[in-house]
Design a protein around this motif. Structure first.
Motif, PDB file in Angstrom:
ATOM      1  N   LEU A 165      -8.648  13.938 -14.327  1.00  0.00           N
ATOM      2  CA  LEU A 165      -9.425  15.445 -13.744  1.00  0.00           C
ATOM      3  C   LEU A 165     -10.344  15.106 -12.957  1.00  0.00           C
ATOM      4  N   GLY A 166     -11.440  14.400 -13.919  1.00  0.00           N
ATOM      5  CA  GLY A 166     -11.991  13.574 -13.273  1.00  0.00           C
ATOM      6  C   GLY A 166     -12.061  12.734 -12.004  1.00  0.00           C
TER       7      GLY A 166
ATOM      8  N   ILE B 187      -6.052  16.756 -24.265  1.00  0.00           N
ATOM      9  CA  ILE B 187      -7.229  17.774 -23.970  1.00  0.00           C
ATOM     10  C   ILE B 187      -8.555  16.805 -23.467  1.00  0.00           C
ATOM     11  N   ALA B 188      -8.275  15.260 -24.192  1.00  0.00           N
ATOM     12  CA  ALA B 188      -9.528  14.625 -23.335  1.00  0.00           C
ATOM     13  C   ALA B 188      -9.057  13.699 -22.427  1.00  0.00           C
TER      14      ALA B 188
ATOM     15  N   LEU C  33      -6.939  14.359 -20.810  1.00  0.00           N
ATOM     16  CA  LEU C  33      -6.150  15.526 -19.370  1.00  0.00           C
ATOM     17  C   LEU C  33      -7.657  15.446 -18.413  1.00  0.00           C
ATOM     18  N   GLY C  34      -8.895  15.838 -19.325  1.00  0.00           N
ATOM     19  CA  GLY C  34     -10.189  16.491 -18.651  1.00  0.00           C
ATOM     20  C   GLY C  34     -10.450  15.077 -18.096  1.00  0.00           C
ATOM     21  N   ALA C  35     -10.249  13.490 -18.533  1.00  0.00           N
ATOM     22  CA  ALA C  35     -10.563  12.810 -18.093  1.00  0.00           C
ATOM     23  C   ALA C  35      -9.715  12.190 -16.608  1.00  0.00           C
TER      24      ALA C  35
END
Length: 309
Positions: free
Chosen positions: A20-21, A13-14, A16-18
Motif C-alpha cells: 500500500l505504501g 500483513i507487513a 500488504l502494508g508495504a
C-alpha cells in the motif's frame, strides 16, 4: 488453501502494508521513467525506443490498457506490486522481505516490467501443463538476457519427450514474429541494443563483472533440483551479462529471499559517500553471496547423499 504460521501471517500483513505504501507513493511522487521512455513507445511501434525483442510487443500488450500520463505509472505500480505479491505466494518466499529489497524499490520507481518475466518463470517452473509452461517461456524471454541461460539449463532437466510440447509456443511465436517484423528483426534488435542502450548506474554492476562472470556460465549444471538450477541460472546471468540491471535482481529474489539477502541488496550504499550513485557498481555482492550460499548447501546435500526435490 495454505496454512500460515504466526510469523508468516505477520510477514503478509507487513507486506500488504508495504505494498500500500509503494502504491500510494507512486500517486504522489515522480517516477516511471523507463515505462514512459522505453516501454510505452515500444508497444506503440517505436522499436528503436525499447531494447526488448520485437515479439515483446505481444507479451507487453497489457501496457496498452494503461491510461495516459500521469496515471500510467501509478496504475502499473499497483499491477506490478500485486503481481509480485501473488507470485511470492506461489514461490513461498517472505513477501515483506521481497517488497522492501532495493531491487524491488528500483523496479517500482523506474516502472520496469519484470513482473511479467517473473510470471513466465513461475509458469515454467510450477506449471503442470507443458503447453502452458511453454507459454511461460515466451513471457520469460521478454528479457532474454535475464532468462536465456536458466531456461536452457532448466530444459536439460526435462524429459526430451516433453521438449516438443514445451517449445511449441516459443517456436511458433518466433516464426510468426519473423513474418510480421521481417526475418532480420533479431539483427536489428541486437544492433540497437548493443549500440543504443544507455549506460546508466543500474547497469554498472553487471558491466564491471560480466567478463569474470562468464566463467561461471556452466555452474547451474552443478545443481540437480529444478528450482535450484533455475535460481542459479538467474544469479549467474546477473554476473555474466553486461545488460542486467540491478532492478532485475528482484526476479531471483522471488525464488529465494532471506533477511540477509534483503539487507545485502543495500550493501552498495556503503560506498555512496565516496562514489555517489556509481557505488551501485558494487551491487553484484548480492548474487555472489547467494551463489555461495547455494553452492555450500548443495555441497552439503550431496555429501549426505540427499537429492534436491
Amino acid at each position: 488453501m495454505k496454512q500460515f504460521s504466526r510469523n508468516q501471517k505477520l510477514s503478509w500483513i507487513a507486506a500488504l502494508g508495504a505494498a500500500l505504501g509503494l502504491a500510494a507513493a507512486s500517486f504522489r511522487l515522480p517516477g516511471g521513467d523507463d515505462l514512459y521512455r522505453y516501454y510505452l513507445p515500444f508497444i506503440q511501434g517505436c522499436f528503436d525506443c525499447g531494447y526488448v525483442p520485437y515479439f515483446a510487443q505481444w507479451t507487453l500488450a497489457a501496457l496498452r490498457l494503461l491510461p495516459d500520463y500521469p496515471l500510467a505509472w501509478p496504475i502499473w505500480t499497483l499491477v506490478s506490486v500485486v503481481g509480485f505479491l501473488t507470485l511470492a505466494y506461489v514461490t513461498e518466499v517472505n513477501p515483506f522481505l521481497l517488497l522492501i529489497s532495493f531491487p524491488m524499490l528500483g523496479q517500482v520507481w523506474l516502472g520496469q516490467v519484470d513482473v511479467l518475466v517473473a510470471l513466465g518463470l513461475a509458469l515454467f517452473l510450477f506449471g503442470k501443463n507443458p503447453y502452458l509452461r511453454g507459454m511461460g517461456l515466451i513471457l520469460a524471454l521478454t528479457k532474454p538476457q535475464l532468462t536465456g541461460l536458466p531456461i536452457l539449463f532448466g530444459l536439460l532437466l526435462e524429459s526430451p519427450r516433453l521438449w516438443p510440447k514445451l517449445l511449441l509456443a516459443p517456436v511458433l511465436t518466433m516464426t510468426l514474429s519473423l513474418f510480421i517484423y521481417g526475418p532480420d528483426w533479431p539483427m536489428r534488435w541486437i544492433a540497437n541494443s548493443t549500440a543504443g542502450l544507455p549506460v546508466h548506474v543500474w547497469r554498472l554492476a553487471s558491466m564491471d563483472i560480466w567478463r569474470f562472470g562468464l566463467f561461471l556460465a556452466p555452474l547451474p549444471l552443478f545443481f540437480r533440483g529444478k528450482r535450484e538450477r533455475l535460481l542459479s541460472g538467474l544469479l549467474v546471468s546477473a554476473l555474466a551479462t553486461p545488460f542486467y540491471g540491478v532492478y532485475s535482481y528482484v526476479v531471483f529474489l522471488l525464488f529465494d529471499v532471506k533477511w540477509w539477502m534483503a539487507l545485502l541488496s543495500y550493501a552498495w550504499l556503503l560506498g555512496f559517500f565516496l562514489w555517489r550513485e556509481e557505488a551501485m557498481r558494487l551491487a553484484w555482492v548480492l548474487p555472489v553471496g547467494m551463489l555461495l550460499e547455494m553452492g555450500i548447501v548443495e555441497w552439503k546435500r550431496r555429501a549426505k547423499g540427499v537429492h534436491s526435490p
